[in-house]
Scaffold this motif. Sequence first.
Motif, short mmCIF file in Angstrom:
data_model
loop_
_atom_site.label_atom_id
_atom_site.label_comp_id
_atom_site.label_asym_id
_atom_site.label_seq_id
_atom_site.Cartn_x
_atom_site.Cartn_y
_atom_site.Cartn_z
N MET A 198 8.34 8.86 11.81
CA MET A 198 8.44 8.00 13.00
C MET A 198 9.08 8.73 14.17
N GLY A 199 9.99 9.64 13.87
CA GLY A 199 10.61 10.40 14.95
C GLY A 199 9.61 11.24 15.72
N VAL B 266 2.87 10.47 27.04
CA VAL B 266 2.25 9.25 27.56
C VAL B 266 2.98 8.82 28.82
N PRO B 267 2.29 8.74 29.96
CA PRO B 267 2.97 8.33 31.21
C PRO B 267 3.35 6.86 31.17
N GLY B 268 4.41 6.54 31.89
CA GLY B 268 4.84 5.15 32.00
C GLY B 268 5.74 4.66 30.89
N ILE B 269 6.14 5.54 29.97
CA ILE B 269 7.04 5.15 28.89
C ILE B 269 8.48 5.27 29.38
N HIS B 270 9.22 4.18 29.37
CA HIS B 270 10.63 4.22 29.75
C HIS B 270 11.47 4.83 28.65
N SER B 271 11.17 4.45 27.41
CA SER B 271 11.89 5.01 26.27
C SER B 271 11.06 4.79 25.01
N ALA B 272 11.26 5.68 24.05
CA ALA B 272 10.64 5.55 22.73
C ALA B 272 11.64 6.10 21.73
N ALA B 273 12.17 5.24 20.87
CA ALA B 273 13.23 5.65 19.96
C ALA B 273 13.17 4.83 18.68
N ILE B 274 13.80 5.33 17.65
CA ILE B 274 13.89 4.62 16.37
C ILE B 274 15.09 3.69 16.43
N GLU B 275 14.85 2.39 16.28
CA GLU B 275 15.91 1.40 16.27
C GLU B 275 15.78 0.56 15.01
N ASP B 276 16.82 0.58 14.18
CA ASP B 276 16.82 -0.15 12.90
C ASP B 276 15.60 0.21 12.06
N GLU C 19 12.64 1.21 12.94
CA GLU C 19 11.32 0.99 13.52
C GLU C 19 11.23 1.66 14.88
N LEU C 20 10.02 2.07 15.22
CA LEU C 20 9.77 2.70 16.50
C LEU C 20 9.67 1.62 17.58
N VAL C 21 10.53 1.71 18.58
CA VAL C 21 10.56 0.74 19.69
C VAL C 21 10.22 1.48 20.97
N HIS D 292 3.07 1.84 9.08
CA HIS D 292 4.25 1.79 9.94
C HIS D 292 4.09 0.67 10.96
N ARG D 293 5.21 0.34 11.57
CA ARG D 293 5.25 -0.70 12.60
C ARG D 293 5.74 -0.10 13.91
N ILE D 294 5.21 -0.61 15.00
CA ILE D 294 5.63 -0.18 16.33
C ILE D 294 5.89 -1.42 17.17
N ARG D 295 7.05 -1.45 17.80
CA ARG D 295 7.40 -2.57 18.68
C ARG D 295 7.31 -2.10 20.12
N VAL D 296 6.57 -2.85 20.93
CA VAL D 296 6.41 -2.52 22.35
C VAL D 296 7.06 -3.63 23.17
N ILE D 297 7.84 -3.23 24.19
CA ILE D 297 8.57 -4.21 25.00
C ILE D 297 8.29 -3.96 26.47
N VAL D 298 7.94 -5.03 27.19
CA VAL D 298 7.83 -4.98 28.65
C VAL D 298 8.69 -6.11 29.22
N THR D 299 9.07 -5.98 30.49
CA THR D 299 9.88 -7.01 31.14
C THR D 299 9.09 -7.63 32.28
N THR D 300 9.45 -8.88 32.61
CA THR D 300 8.81 -9.57 33.73
C THR D 300 9.71 -10.71 34.18
#
Length: 203
Positions: A1-2, A12-22, A24-26, A80-88
């Motif tokens: 996952m790392g 990948v452009p536009g990624i604010h962050s990509a890290a392993i949290e608990d 899982e890849l967030v 594996h699982r990937i979590r994607v987060i956006v804000t609005t």
Amino acid sequence: MGSLAFALSTSVPGIHSAAIEDGELVVRTSRDRLLALMGLLRDDPRYACEQLMDLCGVDYPARAERFEVVYNLLSVTRNHRIRVIVTTDETNPVPSVHHLWPCATWWERECYDLFGVLFSGQPDLRRILTDYGFEGHPLRKDFPLTGYVEMRYDEDRRQVVYEPVKLTQDFRNFDFESPWEGILTLPGDEKAHESRQGLKLPR
């Protein structure tokens, strides 16, 4: 996952962050880059996220963009699982991903209903859990706990009616004492108590 986190954050452009949290890849990204990222996560064999397991909202009222929209993706192929987060916020829509995962229509409607998050390109953005004519979005942190109206069936009018919520406050006075303290005879145990104590209880 790392290695996946490193590949996403560096290529990948536009990624604010990509890290392993608990474990899982967030991945955090912006609304305007969401569709490109989601298409990559679904179609690129390195990620192969065939399934959108769910989509949910989170409300942080103190933030300028108070809502987080969280996508939980699953790769059956890669396990594996990937979590994607956006804000609005309340007015800026998030691009719909229903054309990538058709089940997203259900989740986007739920997020709209409960939080008021708008999804551009979603052809069926209707409420899904609350009733017709419901006002507000019940999972927002500033939504009153009691709601605004209550619904009941009126026998005389033979229709469903809405009325302002009226709550009695009697049950808000707590003494924090056990309800069983001071009770010598439990309900339904009167005969056993009578025989133990040699008492004649009134009939």
